[in-house]
Design a protein around this motif. Structure first.
Motif, mmCIF file in Angstrom:
data_model
loop_
_atom_site.group_PDB
_atom_site.id
_atom_site.type_symbol
_atom_site.label_atom_id
_atom_site.label_comp_id
_atom_site.label_asym_id
_atom_site.label_seq_id
_atom_site.Cartn_x
_atom_site.Cartn_y
_atom_site.Cartn_z
ATOM 1 N N ARG A 1 0.837 -1.206 0.000
ATOM 2 C CA ARG A 1 0.000 0.000 0.000
ATOM 3 C C ARG A 1 0.864 1.246 0.000
ATOM 4 N N GLU A 2 2.090 1.150 0.481
ATOM 5 C CA GLU A 2 3.016 2.280 0.556
ATOM 6 C C GLU A 2 4.301 1.919 -0.186
ATOM 7 N N ARG A 3 4.252 1.976 -1.490
ATOM 8 C CA ARG A 3 5.371 1.531 -2.312
ATOM 9 C C ARG A 3 6.618 2.394 -2.146
ATOM 10 N N GLU A 4 6.455 3.641 -1.782
ATOM 11 C CA GLU A 4 7.595 4.555 -1.685
ATOM 12 C C GLU A 4 8.384 4.407 -0.388
ATOM 13 N N LEU A 5 7.862 3.669 0.570
ATOM 14 C CA LEU A 5 8.594 3.455 1.820
ATOM 15 C C LEU A 5 9.780 2.517 1.589
ATOM 16 N N PRO A 6 10.818 2.622 2.402
ATOM 17 C CA PRO A 6 11.906 1.643 2.317
ATOM 18 C C PRO A 6 11.378 0.242 2.659
ATOM 19 N N ASP A 7 12.044 -0.776 2.124
ATOM 20 C CA ASP A 7 11.616 -2.165 2.352
ATOM 21 C C ASP A 7 11.438 -2.490 3.830
ATOM 22 N N TRP A 8 12.344 -2.022 4.656
ATOM 23 C CA TRP A 8 12.308 -2.390 6.069
ATOM 24 C C TRP A 8 11.169 -1.722 6.823
ATOM 25 N N LEU A 9 10.533 -0.694 6.251
ATOM 26 C CA LEU A 9 9.392 -0.051 6.900
ATOM 27 C C LEU A 9 8.053 -0.511 6.339
ATOM 28 N N ASP A 10 8.089 -1.105 5.179
ATOM 29 C CA ASP A 10 6.861 -1.469 4.481
ATOM 30 C C ASP A 10 6.361 -2.844 4.918
ATOM 31 N N ALA A 11 5.052 -2.957 5.046
ATOM 32 C CA ALA A 11 4.424 -4.249 5.366
ATOM 33 C C ALA A 11 3.845 -4.823 4.079
ATOM 34 N N ALA A 12 4.722 -5.241 3.180
ATOM 35 C CA ALA A 12 4.292 -5.765 1.894
ATOM 36 C C ALA A 12 3.822 -7.210 2.036
ATOM 37 N N VAL A 13 2.922 -7.599 1.141
ATOM 38 C CA VAL A 13 2.461 -8.980 1.068
ATOM 39 C C VAL A 13 3.240 -9.638 -0.057
ATOM 40 N N GLU A 14 3.901 -10.739 0.241
ATOM 41 C CA GLU A 14 4.762 -11.389 -0.737
ATOM 42 C C GLU A 14 4.278 -12.789 -1.048
ATOM 43 N N ALA A 15 4.505 -13.193 -2.299
ATOM 44 C CA ALA A 15 4.176 -14.546 -2.743
ATOM 45 C C ALA A 15 5.190 -14.959 -3.801
ATOM 46 N N HIS A 16 5.302 -16.254 -4.027
ATOM 47 C CA HIS A 16 6.233 -16.746 -5.051
ATOM 48 C C HIS A 16 5.656 -17.976 -5.730
ATOM 49 N N HIS A 17 6.044 -18.163 -6.983
ATOM 50 C CA HIS A 17 5.611 -19.316 -7.765
ATOM 51 C C HIS A 17 6.500 -19.387 -9.005
ATOM 52 N N GLY A 18 6.536 -20.536 -9.631
ATOM 53 C CA GLY A 18 7.308 -20.711 -10.856
ATOM 54 C C GLY A 18 6.699 -19.996 -12.048
ATOM 55 N N ASP A 19 5.398 -19.693 -11.993
ATOM 56 C CA ASP A 19 4.700 -18.992 -13.063
ATOM 57 C C ASP A 19 4.388 -17.574 -12.586
ATOM 58 N N LEU A 20 4.691 -16.570 -13.416
ATOM 59 C CA LEU A 20 4.522 -15.174 -13.002
ATOM 60 C C LEU A 20 3.068 -14.838 -12.675
ATOM 61 N N ALA A 21 2.134 -15.263 -13.516
ATOM 62 C CA ALA A 21 0.723 -14.955 -13.258
ATOM 63 C C ALA A 21 0.260 -15.589 -11.951
ATOM 64 N N LEU A 22 0.703 -16.804 -11.675
ATOM 65 C CA LEU A 22 0.314 -17.473 -10.436
ATOM 66 C C LEU A 22 0.958 -16.810 -9.217
ATOM 67 N N ALA A 23 2.165 -16.277 -9.366
ATOM 68 C CA ALA A 23 2.798 -15.548 -8.262
ATOM 69 C C ALA A 23 2.022 -14.267 -7.973
ATOM 70 N N LEU A 24 1.634 -13.540 -9.018
ATOM 71 C CA LEU A 24 0.856 -12.320 -8.844
ATOM 72 C C LEU A 24 -0.492 -12.615 -8.184
#
Length: 155
Positions: free
Chosen positions: A93-116
């Motif tokens: 929600r706050e993309r401009e914050l530094p990584d260490w301050l941001d509460a980003a939601v992360e996911a991973h997958h072998g397929d880009l669409a499935l990761a998104l």
């Protein structure tokens, strides 16, 4: 919880996404049907048509990004990276914050669409959890013998 999301089971849908090897039309339509509230809004006819054209063309990544733009207007893609055979996606929600301050939601997958879409489902699950109150809103019944008493001593 809203009526539209009562049948929505984020862990089940997240499991289906992680188990899938590639995106398929039935899986994308299932995500749209179960996890998307704004998709059916009459005001979104043009966006809905665009997403369906992308699904018909099997442009899964573009469809996932368009779906996230429609359903999560306050969230943005913070990072997409490919590392050791997997795509890593972070939404914030706050993309401009530094990584260490941001509460980003992360996911991973072998397929880009499935990761998104995995990150998208994680954000949707957070929204469903946040909509439930942590304390009951029903007031307890007042006891019939209860009577307020003033106990100030003004002497």
């Amino acid at each position: 919880m809203t009526a539209a999301l009562r049948h929505y089971d984020p862990p089940s849908l997240a499991r289906r996404l992680s188990d899938a090897q590639t995106m398929t039309r039935p899986l994308m339509l299932d995500i749209i049907e179960n996890a998307c509230r704004r998709f059916t809004s009459p005001a979104q006819t043009e966006r809905r048509a665009r997403i369906m054209r992308l699904v018909d063309a099997q442009a899964w990544t573009d469809a996932a990004l368009a779906l996230m733009e429609l359903e999560l207007p306050l969230w943005q893609v913070r990072r997409i990276a490919y590392d050791e055979g997997e795509w890593h996606c972070a939404l914030s929600r706050e993309r401009e914050l530094p990584d260490w301050l941001d509460a980003a939601v992360e996911a991973h997958h072998g397929d880009l669409a499935l990761a998104l879409l995995s990150a998208f489902i994680e954000v949707q699950a957070l929204a469903v959890e946040a909509s439930r109150p942590s304390v009951p809103t029903v007031r307890p019944a007042i006891d019939s013998l209860y009577e307020p008493v003033g106990c100030e001593n003004f002497s």
